[in-house]
Write an enzyme that holds these catalytic residues in place. Structure first.
Site, PDB file in Angstrom:
ATOM      1  N   HIS A  74     -47.754 -21.113   1.930  1.00 61.48           N
ATOM      2  CA  HIS A  74     -47.457 -21.263   0.125  1.00 61.48           C
ATOM      3  C   HIS A  74     -48.228 -22.028  -0.347  1.00 61.48           C
ATOM      4  CE1 HIS A  74     -43.192 -19.059   0.845  1.00 61.48           C
ATOM      5  NE2 HIS A  74     -43.309 -19.782   1.981  1.00 61.48           N
ATOM      6  N   GLU A 148     -44.688 -12.254  -4.281  1.00 61.40           N
ATOM      7  CA  GLU A 148     -43.213 -12.167  -3.775  1.00 61.40           C
ATOM      8  C   GLU A 148     -42.384 -11.685  -4.658  1.00 61.40           C
ATOM      9  OE1 GLU A 148     -41.176 -15.762  -1.499  1.00 61.40           O
ATOM     10  OE2 GLU A 148     -41.457 -16.578  -3.480  1.00 61.40           O
ATOM     11  N   HIS A 187     -38.727 -11.947  -0.785  1.00 59.12           N
ATOM     12  CA  HIS A 187     -38.489 -13.033  -0.234  1.00 59.12           C
ATOM     13  C   HIS A 187     -37.579 -13.219   1.025  1.00 59.12           C
ATOM     14  CE1 HIS A 187     -36.188 -17.228  -0.823  1.00 59.12           C
ATOM     15  NE2 HIS A 187     -37.603 -17.604  -0.043  1.00 59.12           N
ATOM     16  N   HIS A 214     -39.335 -13.443   5.002  1.00 54.91           N
ATOM     17  CA  HIS A 214     -38.764 -14.602   5.769  1.00 54.91           C
ATOM     18  C   HIS A 214     -37.182 -14.126   6.105  1.00 54.91           C
ATOM     19  CE1 HIS A 214     -40.834 -16.977   2.435  1.00 54.91           C
ATOM     20  NE2 HIS A 214     -41.214 -17.814   3.375  1.00 54.91           N
ATOM     21  N   GLU A 217     -33.996 -18.004   9.184  1.00 53.02           N
ATOM     22  CA  GLU A 217     -34.664 -19.231   9.252  1.00 53.02           C
ATOM     23  C   GLU A 217     -33.878 -20.125   9.739  1.00 53.02           C
ATOM     24  OE1 GLU A 217     -37.158 -19.805   5.923  1.00 53.02           O
ATOM     25  OE2 GLU A 217     -37.533 -22.149   6.433  1.00 53.02           O
TER      26      GLU A 217
HETATM   27 ZN   LIG Z   1     -42.410 -19.641   3.956  1.00 52.38          ZN
END
Ligand SMILES: [Zn+2]
Length: 392
Positions: A74, A148, A187, A214, A217
């Site tokens: 990012h 995004e 996202h 993503h 995570e």
């Molecule tokens: Zn990331």
């Protein structure tokens, strides 16, 4: 007295701990013979010493390989302070709390840092249209800039999607051969409504736009899909969320529901998004991803700092999934040098052959962002950037 400079055609034999030439499995240790700026031979150092007895030997240590690809970052968060915190606290306390630091200045500084590091390419998440305008026309940046999208309200999905599509159509006219390509990123499966997720992924598949998402995570993410609650839900910013998590995903959370199974059953994996992180997954999740042919990007330092757990490298590799490496932002990964993640992963996976990690950073990353890997082989030009200054 300084040593005399060798004649330009005196062969040099560079010896390193790990050699990855862009093809095959690599050598450890490895050697490269360079004559007058061109690669003459690569392989086992002892054999190369025999074949080129006149060569001047240079022990460079570490890694010789094409420049690595930072497959997930990012850049627009490059002005943030690094802070290690559990993921569900890091989102509100770092990403949102420092949001005034996010933007064009940070993105330009990050892009400059990547150029300085000599990165081979990037997969960058772009939060704002202004940042996309600033990065898309840069000639020193290659790879994919993923715009995004983030909105949890299904009833807003069509409006958000229409606005996004209008921007995408304008940006596509700015793409240049050799420059960065445009991509899209919903996202996460929990911050994008089911309807918006499907609209964006179907559109990207139809237009041939690369996707990143993503996924899985932190352990709190599968917990949210299983129970509709947990620390991620407790730490959400209330005005930006509907009343229940079921409204976000368009179905009732249940014990066997994982973020990956949700995306698969929504039809999203068919668009072959690259899945980022994938730390908290089940064997069934890995099988689904392998069947769909999605690549994954692991960000080992970021995962460690946000207390996410350890990516199951061997299980993904055994399933035949392509793996790449990324730093994530400096706010969680600490630097934009993906060679730091290769080095970190060598400590994290002592049982893994380091050649596998280097290959992932080079070839795996190239596959994710659609860039060909340069070859270090007889007859190809030699570049000093092939000697990695970190990652040994
Ligand atoms: Zn990331």
């Amino acid at each position: 007295m300084t040593a005399p400079t060798p004649a330009p055609f005196t062969p040099r034999l560079l010896i390193c701990g790990v050699l990855y030439t862009g093809m095959g499995g690599g050598h450890a240790p490895g050697g490269v013979v360079v004559v007058g700026g061109t690669v003459a031979a690569t392989g086992d150092p002892a054999q190369l010493r025999e074949a080129y007895p006149q060569a001047r030997v240079e022990e460079v240590g570490g890694v010789i390989a094409p420049p690595p690809i930072n497959a997930h970052t990012h850049l627009d968060m490059s002005a943030y302070e690094f802070q290690a915190l559990p993921y569900f606290r890091w989102l509100p306390e770092v990403v949102i709390a420092q949001r005034e630091l996010r933007g064009v200045a940070g993105a330009l500084a990050g892009a400059g840092e990547l150029a300085r590091l000599g990165v081979g390419g990037v997969g960058d998440i772009v939060w704002s249209p202004e940042v996309m305008d600033a990065l898309l026309t840069r000639e020193d940046l290659r790879g994919v800039l993923y715009f995004e999208v983030l909105n949890t309200f299904a009833e807003k999905a069509d409006e958000v999607f229409t606005g996004m599509r209008r921007r995408v159509e304008a940006w596509r006219k700015l793409e240049r051969p050799g420059g960065p390509r445009l991509g899209l990123t919903p996202h996460t499966p929990f911050t994008v409504s089911h309807r918006l997720m499907k609209l964006v992924c179907d559109y990207a598949a139809g237009e041939g736009l690369p996707l990143q998402i993503h996924v899985a995570e932190h352990p709190s993410e599968p917990e949210l899909f299983a129970t509709g609650a947990g620390p991620l839900w407790d730490h959400r910013l209330l005005p930006f969320w509907p009343e229940t998590f079921a409204q976000v995903i368009g179905r009732t959370p249940e014990p066997e529901l994982t973020p990956v199974r949700y995306l698969d059953e929504l039809g999203v994996l068919a668009a072959k998004p690259t899945l980022i992180h994938m730390v908290n997954v089940t064997p069934d999740d890995i099988a689904r991803v392998a069947r769909a042919g999605c690549a994954v990007v692991s960000c080992p330092r970021s995962n460690h700092h946000l207390e996410c757990g350890t990516f199951r490298w061997t299980a993904f590799a055994a399933a035949g999934v392509d793996i790449a490496l990324g730093t994530d932002s400096v706010a969680s990964g600490e630097s934009l040098d993906v060679r730091g993640d290769v080095a970190f992963a060598r400590d994290l996976y002592p049982q893994l052959d380091p050649r596998v990690l280097v290959r992932a950073a080079v070839k795996g990353g190239g596959r994710v962002v659609g860039l060909p890997t340069p070859f270090i082989r007889r007859g190809e030009p030699w570049s000093e950037t092939y000697v990695w200054s970190q990652g040994d």
